[in-house]
Design an enzyme around this catalytic site. Structure first.
Site, PDB file in Angstrom:
ATOM      1  N   TYR A  18       0.843  -1.200   0.000  1.00 31.66           N
ATOM      2  CA  TYR A  18       0.000   0.000   0.000  1.00 31.66           C
ATOM      3  C   TYR A  18       0.878   1.250   0.000  1.00 31.66           C
ATOM      4  O   TYR A  18       0.675   2.168  -0.792  1.00 31.66           O
ATOM      5  CB  TYR A  18      -0.927  -0.018   1.220  1.00 31.66           C
ATOM      6  CG  TYR A  18      -1.915   1.126   1.233  1.00 31.66           C
ATOM      7  CD1 TYR A  18      -3.157   1.010   0.625  1.00 31.66           C
ATOM      8  CD2 TYR A  18      -1.587   2.338   1.841  1.00 31.66           C
ATOM      9  CE1 TYR A  18      -4.056   2.071   0.620  1.00 31.66           C
ATOM     10  CE2 TYR A  18      -2.478   3.397   1.847  1.00 31.66           C
ATOM     11  CZ  TYR A  18      -3.709   3.253   1.235  1.00 31.66           C
ATOM     12  OH  TYR A  18      -4.585   4.318   1.234  1.00 31.66           O
ATOM     13  N   HIS A  22       1.462   4.111  -3.117  1.00 32.40           N
ATOM     14  CA  HIS A  22       1.238   5.545  -2.932  1.00 32.40           C
ATOM     15  C   HIS A  22       2.519   6.353  -3.112  1.00 32.40           C
ATOM     16  O   HIS A  22       2.471   7.488  -3.588  1.00 32.40           O
ATOM     17  CB  HIS A  22       0.576   5.818  -1.581  1.00 32.40           C
ATOM     18  CG  HIS A  22      -0.886   5.545  -1.610  1.00 32.40           C
ATOM     19  ND1 HIS A  22      -1.408   4.276  -1.498  1.00 32.40           N
ATOM     20  CD2 HIS A  22      -1.942   6.371  -1.795  1.00 32.40           C
ATOM     21  CE1 HIS A  22      -2.720   4.336  -1.605  1.00 32.40           C
ATOM     22  NE2 HIS A  22      -3.074   5.597  -1.790  1.00 32.40           N
ATOM     23  N   TYR A  41      -3.503  16.302   1.009  1.00 35.32           N
ATOM     24  CA  TYR A  41      -4.018  14.943   1.161  1.00 35.32           C
ATOM     25  C   TYR A  41      -2.996  14.100   1.913  1.00 35.32           C
ATOM     26  O   TYR A  41      -1.855  13.972   1.483  1.00 35.32           O
ATOM     27  CB  TYR A  41      -4.277  14.353  -0.227  1.00 35.32           C
ATOM     28  CG  TYR A  41      -5.212  13.180  -0.287  1.00 35.32           C
ATOM     29  CD1 TYR A  41      -5.464  12.370   0.803  1.00 35.32           C
ATOM     30  CD2 TYR A  41      -5.842  12.858  -1.484  1.00 35.32           C
ATOM     31  CE1 TYR A  41      -6.324  11.297   0.725  1.00 35.32           C
ATOM     32  CE2 TYR A  41      -6.701  11.777  -1.586  1.00 35.32           C
ATOM     33  CZ  TYR A  41      -6.942  10.998  -0.481  1.00 35.32           C
ATOM     34  OH  TYR A  41      -7.784   9.923  -0.565  1.00 35.32           O
ATOM     35  N   TRP A  76      -7.301   3.460 -10.788  1.00 31.68           N
ATOM     36  CA  TRP A  76      -6.612   3.418  -9.498  1.00 31.68           C
ATOM     37  C   TRP A  76      -7.341   2.487  -8.529  1.00 31.68           C
ATOM     38  O   TRP A  76      -6.720   1.682  -7.843  1.00 31.68           O
ATOM     39  CB  TRP A  76      -6.478   4.829  -8.914  1.00 31.68           C
ATOM     40  CG  TRP A  76      -5.761   4.857  -7.600  1.00 31.68           C
ATOM     41  CD1 TRP A  76      -6.315   4.918  -6.359  1.00 31.68           C
ATOM     42  CD2 TRP A  76      -4.351   4.807  -7.389  1.00 31.68           C
ATOM     43  NE1 TRP A  76      -5.340   4.917  -5.389  1.00 31.68           N
ATOM     44  CE2 TRP A  76      -4.126   4.851  -6.003  1.00 31.68           C
ATOM     45  CE3 TRP A  76      -3.254   4.737  -8.247  1.00 31.68           C
ATOM     46  CZ2 TRP A  76      -2.849   4.821  -5.444  1.00 31.68           C
ATOM     47  CZ3 TRP A  76      -1.981   4.710  -7.690  1.00 31.68           C
ATOM     48  CH2 TRP A  76      -1.792   4.753  -6.308  1.00 31.68           C
ATOM     49  N   TRP A  77      -8.657   2.599  -8.481  1.00 25.03           N
ATOM     50  CA  TRP A  77      -9.439   1.726  -7.601  1.00 25.03           C
ATOM     51  C   TRP A  77      -9.210   0.257  -7.950  1.00 25.03           C
ATOM     52  O   TRP A  77      -9.037  -0.579  -7.061  1.00 25.03           O
ATOM     53  CB  TRP A  77     -10.919   2.043  -7.701  1.00 25.03           C
ATOM     54  CG  TRP A  77     -11.347   3.327  -7.057  1.00 25.03           C
ATOM     55  CD1 TRP A  77     -10.612   4.135  -6.226  1.00 25.03           C
ATOM     56  CD2 TRP A  77     -12.619   3.946  -7.192  1.00 25.03           C
ATOM     57  NE1 TRP A  77     -11.358   5.216  -5.846  1.00 25.03           N
ATOM     58  CE2 TRP A  77     -12.593   5.122  -6.419  1.00 25.03           C
ATOM     59  CE3 TRP A  77     -13.770   3.623  -7.884  1.00 25.03           C
ATOM     60  CZ2 TRP A  77     -13.690   5.976  -6.321  1.00 25.03           C
ATOM     61  CZ3 TRP A  77     -14.867   4.470  -7.799  1.00 25.03           C
ATOM     62  CH2 TRP A  77     -14.817   5.635  -7.016  1.00 25.03           C
TER      63      TRP A  77
END
Length: 104
Positions: A18, A22, A41, A76-77
């Site tokens: 993860y 990112h 963000y 992306w999802w």
């Protein structure tokens, strides 16, 4: 700016992946987020539970909501689906948090 926070869930054996994904976020994803008014963000991980705490600021709720309809967001999802809890459309399972305190 509108402050938004939510909780998502990453699988416990996928923490490093993860973070890696990112760290290598696609430039076109960054561009689209900024185009849709996202700023500041941040995502934080509770390693004990796999909960992710996400915080961001948006210029406009409606404009930001349109991000979900973009091809890059859907891509992306799908890319993230194997490593985190997702809905049937591959969007992350997300719990919106209510703003109860702010100190400027």
């Amino acid at each position: 700016m509108i402050r938004k926070a939510s909780i998502m869930f990453v699988y416990k054996d996928c923490y490093e992946e993860y973070k890696k994904r990112h760290n290598e976020i696609w430039p076109e994803m960054v561009t689209e987020l900024k185009t849709h008014g996202a700023h500041n963000y941040s995502i934080f991980l509770d390693e004990e539970t796999g909960r992710l705490f996400a915080y961001l600021e948006v210029e406009d709720e409606e404009k930001y909501a349109q991000m979900a309809d973009t091809d890059i967001c859907k891509k992306w999802w799908a890319y993230m689906e194997p490593i985190m809890e997702t809905n049937p459309d591959n969007s992350p399972v997300s719990i919106d948090l209510k703003d109860v305190f702010y100190l400027a």
